[in-house]
Design a protein around this motif. Structure first.
Motif, short mmCIF file in Angstrom:
data_model
loop_
_atom_site.label_atom_id
_atom_site.label_comp_id
_atom_site.label_asym_id
_atom_site.label_seq_id
_atom_site.Cartn_x
_atom_site.Cartn_y
_atom_site.Cartn_z
N GLY A 187 0.80 -1.22 0.00
CA GLY A 187 0.00 0.00 0.00
C GLY A 187 0.82 1.27 0.00
O GLY A 187 0.40 2.30 0.52
N ALA A 256 0.28 -3.77 6.51
CA ALA A 256 -0.59 -3.05 7.44
C ALA A 256 -2.06 -3.44 7.30
O ALA A 256 -2.81 -3.47 8.28
CB ALA A 256 -0.42 -1.54 7.25
N ASP A 257 -2.49 -3.78 6.08
CA ASP A 257 -3.90 -4.13 5.86
C ASP A 257 -4.17 -5.62 6.01
O ASP A 257 -5.27 -6.10 5.71
CB ASP A 257 -4.36 -3.66 4.48
CG ASP A 257 -3.68 -4.39 3.34
OD1 ASP A 257 -2.76 -5.22 3.60
OD2 ASP A 257 -4.05 -4.15 2.16
N GLY A 258 -3.17 -6.38 6.48
CA GLY A 258 -3.34 -7.81 6.67
C GLY A 258 -2.87 -8.67 5.52
O GLY A 258 -2.86 -9.90 5.63
N THR A 259 -2.47 -8.05 4.41
CA THR A 259 -1.96 -8.82 3.27
C THR A 259 -0.66 -9.51 3.65
O THR A 259 0.25 -8.89 4.19
CB THR A 259 -1.70 -7.89 2.07
OG1 THR A 259 -2.91 -7.26 1.69
CG2 THR A 259 -1.14 -8.67 0.89
#
Length: 464
Positions: A187, A256-259
């Protein structure tokens, strides 16, 4: 000290630090307690006077190697690559002057800088998407300095070979691999893989000294050649985005977004010591798979991980303490970068993690007479020649003559007096850019002389 207190300290002190060390501009980011703060001071170019901001992009230089290593390890996880097989298994076009070494060199050896061939090759192979592919042809006459895995020797060329490996197994240019498999999954928004992308942001320009002690001036060239991007020739970003990459490695491979970008076991394997280095001052004590490792305190088995980077007048520093949840980035565009790095990182590491930077080597207060006969001679690499001599009065001298890319990066001929440091090593009597770098002499040429002068690179005795 809290992160908020560190933020206040940075706001109050970063402008003074860049003035103190003649740094045109700098940008920083710090991660602690799951939060990120960032700041900047100075200008991006003395020519334009454009102000540096926290969103400005600076080149990260050889920190790119950790990104390249991450791309390689993703391929291992997917079952497309075995670190222990010869690189020729996947790159039949890989060829160097020593065929017996070329057929043995493995991906693991390239990742940990133990492949053994001359590594400072920066030949321009154009700006097309085939530039990394063409780079492999440049290596055909590159000499083997030592048998694979015999020594550590920092190898830019080896990481460009790894970049080509990624291209072949992904079937797309290296820039696209960076974008598709790291930049986008993480991201990141302020990252440039080329000058054409950098110009879309506030981009820093490197600064060089035309002569020793002269004021720093904006460099006439923004970046090194595109073919070396896997080794660190032009990747640029803001500090916050580099911290996000580091945080992924701190968080077991999760963005950070769980990826999930890497498996936790792979992240751990990359941070394990692979090879021990001679004592070299600023460089780490060990190397992992991509990561530079700094043991602290000495012998404790606990490491700060990180990497440094340098391009044309730009320098970058990344340090990560996974156990403490702390990551620190400093990006600069000229000046006395080692001194600002030492002062900035020493304060922030101590404040947030209770850890100090390892002490830099210093020459003995009372140097003793030393017979340097074993060390005397010329040591030659692609980017410089180093002559070690001992005068009739016993004083030991080093004369360095840069060439090629080293000259482009602002290096000048220099003469230093060396004194005995420890065992088979000498150290400059006077500091250079804030540090005294030990010069280690290794091996034997069969006639009682050292075969290598190790200064991060193992530089072979000329004619041996």
């Amino acid at each position: 000290m809290t992160l908020e207190a560190v933020e206040t300290w940075i706001a109050e002190n970063l402008p003074a630090l860049i003035e103190k060390y003649d740094v045109p501009g700098a940008a920083v980011a710090v991660l602690a307690d799951g939060k990120v703060i960032d700041a900047a001071a100075g200008v991006l170019s003395k020519t334009t006077g454009v102000e540096a901001t926290a969103d400005s992009v600076f080149q990260i230089g050889s920190i790119t190697k950790v990104w390249t290593a991450t791309l390689v390890m993703q391929l291992v996880e997917e079952g497309k690559l075995d670190l222990e097989l010869p690189i020729r298994t996947y790159l039949p076009a890989f060829k160097i002057a020593d065929e017996s070494a070329a057929v043995k060199i493995t991906t693991r050896q390239l990742l940990r800088h133990t492949a053994g061939f001359e590594g400072d090759i920066f030949t321009d192979t154009g700006v097309g998407d085939d530039c990394v592919e063409k780079y492999l042809d440049v290596l055909h006459e590159v000499p083997q300095l030592f048998p694979p895995d015999e020594l550590f020797s920092y190898n830019n060329a080896g990481y460009t070979v790894l970049g080509r490996l990624v291209e072949v197994l992904r079937e797309k240019p290296f820039d696209a691999c960076l974008r598709d498999h790291l930049i986008t999954p993480l991201g990141l928004t302020h990252v440039a893989t080329s000058p054409y992308e950098a110009i879309l942001h506030r981009a820093a320009v490197g600064h060089l000294q035309p002569e020793p002690d002269a004021p720093f001036e904006a460099a006439p060239i923004w970046a090194l050649v595109r073919s070396n991007i896997p080794a660190g020739s032009m990747l640029a970003m803001r500090p916050r985005d580099l911290v996000a990459f580091a945080k992924m490695h701190m968080d077991g491979g999760v963005a950070a977004d769980g990826t999930r970008v890497l498996e936790a076991a792979t992240v751990a394997a990359m941070q394990e010591p692979q090879v021990k280095l001679p004592e070299l001052g600023l460089m780490g004590t060990h190397w992992g798979l991509g990561w530079e490792l700094f043991e602290t305190p000495a012998g404790s088995g606990s490491f700060i991980i990180g990497h440094d980077g340098g391009t044309i007048g730009q320098s970058a520093f990344l340090r990560v303490l996974p156990e403490k949840g702390v990551a620190i980035v400093l990006l600069t565009n000229g000046g006395d970068v080692i001194s600002i790095y030492r002062e900035f990182f020493s304060h922030v590491l101590e404040a947030l993690a209770g850890v100090g930077l390892p002490a830099l080597p210093t020459p003995p207060a009372d140097p003793q007479p030393f017979d340097a006969t074993r060390f005397v001679g010329r040591y030659s690499a692609e980017v410089f020649d180093i002559d070690i001599s001992q005068a009739d009065d016993g004083r030991i001298w080093m004369d360095l003559t840069p060439s090629g890319i080293a000259e482009e990066m602002g290096e000048k001929p220099e003469r230093k007096e060396l004194v005995h440091y420890a065992d088979d090593s000498l150290i400059p009597l006077e500091a250079d850019r804030g540090m005294h770098m030990p010069h280690a002499f290794l091996g034997d040429d069969g006639e009682g002389h050292a075969l290598y002068l190790h200064v991060g690179r193992a530089v072979r005795r000329a004619g041996s």
